[in-house]
Write an enzyme that holds these catalytic residues in place. Structure first.
Site, short mmCIF file in Angstrom:
data_model
loop_
_atom_site.label_atom_id
_atom_site.label_comp_id
_atom_site.label_asym_id
_atom_site.label_seq_id
_atom_site.Cartn_x
_atom_site.Cartn_y
_atom_site.Cartn_z
N SER A 31 0.90 -1.31 -0.10
CA SER A 31 -0.01 -0.07 -0.05
C SER A 31 0.82 1.18 -0.03
CB SER A 31 -0.80 -0.06 1.24
OG SER A 31 -1.87 0.84 1.18
N ASP B 168 -10.46 -4.87 -4.30
CA ASP B 168 -9.88 -3.97 -3.32
C ASP B 168 -10.63 -2.48 -3.32
OD1 ASP B 168 -8.10 -2.12 -1.82
OD2 ASP B 168 -6.31 -2.88 -2.59
N HIS C 228 -7.91 -5.18 0.34
CA HIS C 228 -6.98 -4.39 0.70
C HIS C 228 -6.30 -4.74 1.67
CE1 HIS C 228 -4.43 -0.92 -0.19
NE2 HIS C 228 -4.63 -0.61 1.34
#
Length: 432
Positions: A154, A219, A248
């Site tokens: 991320s 996601d 996610h």
């Protein structure tokens, strides 16, 4: 102004856990150890050789906490940059699983302002953080970039690609739910703004090692399109992992996650410099062929492939020929073209010589203009403009005044046997 916008964006981009889920203390012998402040993670007992707790100072003056998990069977080291709203205390159990299942040494660290690290989180602080941790791996553990794999999850894809773009001999990169940029997570924009952070869309182009992209198709935080575009823009993309139904923060629970990641680690272990160079050259050739023409781009894009026409000459000295050529193109170094498509006749050209009436030379190596009548196709017949002129009058020679007389194939000009006196020279004349 850009710096002010960057600080403003940082307030909305970073969410460190508060309070931290662990603390760093010193043992009686002065060694650093970590103590969990939650029941969800259990650190090894003090003095355990499998875990080293480090505190490194960055070039921006912050002190960053890092965990080094040692695996005696490891050949490679994984430098893990975690995602937002997490710290090392929450990720320690995951680190243990990755260390054992992937058979790697693993170094994880907290950004400035996260966990036990000092300072405030910002884009440029994270860049300084990962640089300091990488320097610690080099000096304290002897890990070179050839034995290092960078892992960014991320937000962690930002510092990961920042460091990867500066290490040309890096072994590999893993982007887990990576982002194109901070602003592109919030809205679909196609331009760069001064308030944007983590411009991964530009840095991915500078990474010279294999890149594995892992992303969940469902996601809802970072759209799957981010990972897909990062994979397409990588110079050396590895087979991606699109986890169907993955979100996610839950990709680690899918069985294909660890299997695909393990295969990537094994391929990186078996990769040598020679095999990497061979693979890169094969990829370059494949991309050139997919463009539909020769590598010099002499052909028009609409033609799928550049032809190599053959010559009907029996002399055996022709290598290339024009599709409308009348005679040899490179025969005895005197090419003669029967149409107006040939403008350049460079014999040292590698690739298509004159492809579909769009000839072009890539260098200044074309035939020089000779002083006499061997300058290809001259002189022409004054009557029929044919190319088979033999001997024409001296005054009609296109090359030089000192050239000998010529006679045309169709009777134009002077005929053999005619003589005249010119400049003191007597020439014979006869009726044709």
């Amino acid at each position: 102004m850009g710096c002010m916008f960057s600080h403003l964006a940082a307030k909305f981009a970073f969410f460190p856990p508060s309070p931290p889920t662990y603390q760093v203390t010193k043992t009686p012998d002065g060694k650093l150890t970590a103590v969990s402040s939650s029941t969800s993670s259990t650190f090894p007992a003090a003095g355990d050789a499998s875990l080293d707790v480090r505190v490194v100072k960055t070039r921006r003056g912050n002190k960053v906490t890092a965990f080094y998990l040692r695996n005696p069977n490891a050949r490679l080291t994984l430098l893990y940059s975690h995602g937002n709203a997490a710290d090392l205390g929450q990720l320690f159990d995951l680190f243990l699983q990755l260390k054992v299942n992937l058979r790697v040494n693993l170094m994880g660290y907290d950004y400035s302002g996260y966990g036990a690290s000092t300072g405030k989180p910002s884009e440029y602080n994270t860049y300084a953080d990962i640089e300091a941790v990488y320097e610690c791996l080099q000096t304290e553990y002897g890990v070179g970039q050839e034995d290092l794999i960078l892992y960014g999850q991320s937000v962690g894809s930002g510092p990961t690609l920042h460091l990867a773009s500066k290490l040309p001999r890096l072994r590999g990169v893993v982007l887990h739910s990576g982002i194109l940029s901070g602003l592109r997570v919030l809205c679909h924009v196609k331009f760069k703004f001064c308030c944007d952070i983590y411009s991964n869309i530009n840095k991915i182009k500078k990474v010279k090692c294999p890149v594995l992209v892992i992303h969940g198709t469902e996601d809802d935080v970072v759209n799957w399109l981010h990972g897909n575009r990062l994979w397409k823009m990588a110079k050396e993309p590895y087979e991606p992992l699109w986890i169907k139904g993955g979100g996610h923060c839950n990709l680690e629970i899918y069985p294909e996650y660890i299997r695909h990641l393990y295969r990537f680690i094994q391929d990186m272990e078996n990769t040598t410099t020679k095999s990497r160079l061979k693979k890169i050259w094969q990829e370059i050739r494949r991309r050139d062929e997919s463009k539909g023409c020769c590598s010099f781009r002499l052909c028009r894009p609409k033609w799928p492939r550049c032809p190599k026409p053959s010559c009907d000459c029996s002399c055996g000295c022709c290598k290339w020929s024009c599709p409308s050529l009348k005679g040899c193109f490179s025969c005895c170094k005197k090419p003669t073209c029967g149409s107006s498509c040939c403008k350049c006749s460079c014999l040292s050209l590698k690739g298509c010589f004159t492809c579909w009436k769009k000839p072009s030379c890539v260098s200044n190596c074309c035939f020089p203009k000779l002083k006499c009548c061997s300058c290809f196709g001259k002189p022409r017949c004054p009557k029929c403009s044919c190319w088979k002129c033999l001997k024409c009058p001296e005054s009609e020679c296109c090359c030089c005044a000192g050239c000998f007389s010529w006679l045309c194939c169709c009777g134009g000009g002077r005929r053999e046997g005619e003589r005249e006196t010119r400049g003191g020279t007597t020439m014979a004349k006869s009726e044709g």
